[in-house]
Design a protein around this motif. Structure first.
Motif, mmCIF file in Angstrom:
data_model
loop_
_atom_site.group_PDB
_atom_site.id
_atom_site.type_symbol
_atom_site.label_atom_id
_atom_site.label_comp_id
_atom_site.label_asym_id
_atom_site.label_seq_id
_atom_site.Cartn_x
_atom_site.Cartn_y
_atom_site.Cartn_z
ATOM 1 N N ASP A 59 0.685 -1.230 -0.008
ATOM 2 C CA ASP A 59 0.094 -0.002 -0.053
ATOM 3 C C ASP A 59 1.013 1.251 0.028
ATOM 4 O O ASP A 59 1.587 1.781 0.891
ATOM 5 N N LEU A 90 -0.318 4.217 2.282
ATOM 6 C CA LEU A 90 -0.116 4.067 3.522
ATOM 7 C C LEU A 90 1.297 4.005 4.116
ATOM 8 O O LEU A 90 1.741 4.642 4.989
ATOM 9 N N SER A 107 2.724 6.741 6.607
ATOM 10 C CA SER A 107 3.579 6.382 7.758
ATOM 11 C C SER A 107 5.041 7.070 7.664
ATOM 12 O O SER A 107 5.428 7.467 8.878
ATOM 13 N N PHE A 120 -1.443 3.547 13.902
ATOM 14 C CA PHE A 120 -1.401 2.953 12.596
ATOM 15 C C PHE A 120 -1.793 1.386 12.798
ATOM 16 O O PHE A 120 -2.371 0.842 11.949
ATOM 17 N N GLY A 141 -5.294 0.718 13.035
ATOM 18 C CA GLY A 141 -6.236 1.289 11.986
ATOM 19 C C GLY A 141 -5.829 0.206 10.562
ATOM 20 O O GLY A 141 -6.747 -0.330 10.245
ATOM 21 N N ASP A 142 -4.615 0.039 10.457
ATOM 22 C CA ASP A 142 -4.213 -0.579 9.245
ATOM 23 C C ASP A 142 -3.307 -1.658 9.253
ATOM 24 O O ASP A 142 -2.791 -2.444 8.322
ATOM 25 N N THR A 180 -3.396 -6.436 8.527
ATOM 26 C CA THR A 180 -3.003 -7.058 7.066
ATOM 27 C C THR A 180 -1.430 -7.177 7.064
ATOM 28 O O THR A 180 -0.694 -6.449 7.567
ATOM 29 N N THR A 234 0.306 -6.556 4.257
ATOM 30 C CA THR A 234 0.789 -5.541 3.256
ATOM 31 C C THR A 234 0.528 -4.209 4.198
ATOM 32 O O THR A 234 1.586 -3.332 4.213
ATOM 33 N N GLY A 235 -0.442 -4.370 5.152
ATOM 34 C CA GLY A 235 -0.417 -3.208 5.873
ATOM 35 C C GLY A 235 0.693 -2.883 6.933
ATOM 36 O O GLY A 235 1.379 -1.693 7.113
ATOM 37 N N GLN A 236 1.040 -3.814 7.558
ATOM 38 C CA GLN A 236 2.152 -4.015 8.524
ATOM 39 C C GLN A 236 3.371 -3.502 7.764
ATOM 40 O O GLN A 236 4.398 -2.871 8.366
ATOM 41 N N ILE A 273 3.501 0.110 7.208
ATOM 42 C CA ILE A 273 3.849 0.744 8.509
ATOM 43 C C ILE A 273 5.271 0.691 8.659
ATOM 44 O O ILE A 273 5.848 1.819 9.029
ATOM 45 N N ASP A 327 -10.908 11.318 13.411
ATOM 46 C CA ASP A 327 -11.395 9.740 13.331
ATOM 47 C C ASP A 327 -11.602 8.818 14.581
ATOM 48 O O ASP A 327 -12.439 8.070 14.677
#
Length: 216
Positions: free
Chosen positions: A3, A6, A10, A142, A145-146, A149, A151-153, A156, A207
């Motif tokens: 991502d 993201l 980050s 972070f 929220g993301d 997954t 890919t999110g980790q 980040i 948020d």
């Protein structure tokens, strides 16, 4: 697929809260008069310890909040307020002044022991200058929220590790770099980053409030 949005968010967030450029003169002041080997060791240890602390909070922060019965939305809003206060300090240079005072105190204390060099890797470099409240709050926000997954980790931690690696490179080349940047340019960059951080902090607050209201 990684991502990119993201990863960018980050990287920018951690660049602002860790502030590699702003921390550089503090590291230079605290290691002034040290041997090259000692300065190199302090640089590596500082970044390594800060990395460990932030990764620990990234994976253990949610458990800690659960144990304290604090909702993620409440932490998100509180973290946003904290980051906003840090942004105000950056804009009005209060953060820089406080860091300089701490550096002067550490340097003065170190002079009282001739022939020795203070180990500043844990305090104050790793904590609270690199892995400070802003960075800890950011990594937990972070991850809440993301970070669910892979890919999110990756995105980040990619942004986080890029900033910590930047800190390491800057620390290792701090002497020539500080002469190149100069006080005026460093102050200007700090103020610009403060404005960006204020906007990111406001978004965290919005948020958190939105999540609490919708959740309720």
């Amino acid at each position: 697929m990684l991502d990119i949005a993201l990863l960018t968010a980050s990287f920018v967030t951690f660049f602002v809260v860790i502030d590699p450029i702003g921390v550089a003169p503090i590291f230079a002041a605290l290691t002034e008069g040290s041997t090259p080997a000692h300065r190199r060791m302090m640089a590596i240890k500082s970044v390594a310890i800060a990395t460990g602390v932030l990764i620990m909070f990234a994976f253990g922060g949610e458990w800690l909040l659960g144990a304290l019965h604090i909702s993620l939305d409440a932490f998100r809003a509180a973290g946003g307020v904290l980051l906003f206060l840090i942004a105000l300090e950056m804009i009005f240079e209060r953060r820089t002044e406080r860091r300089e005072e701490r550096a002067d105190k550490m340097a003065h204390d170190d002079e009282s022991i001739p022939g020795t060099h203070e180990d500043i890797s844990v305090f104050p470099m790793a904590i609270p200058m690199l892995a400070g409240p802003g960075a800890i709050a950011s990594i937990m926000l972070f991850m809440s929220g993301d970070g669910g997954t892979l890919t999110g980790q990756l995105a980040i931690f990619g942004g986080l590790l890029a900033n910590l690696l930047m800190c390491l490179v800057i620390f290792l080349a701090v002497g020539p770099l500080m002469k190149l940047i100069g006080d005026t340019l460093a102050a200007m960059i700090t103020r610009i980053l403060g404005v960006i951080l204020a906007a990111l902090a406001a978004q965290f607050i919005f948020d958190g409030i939105s999540g609490a209201l919708l959740g309720g």
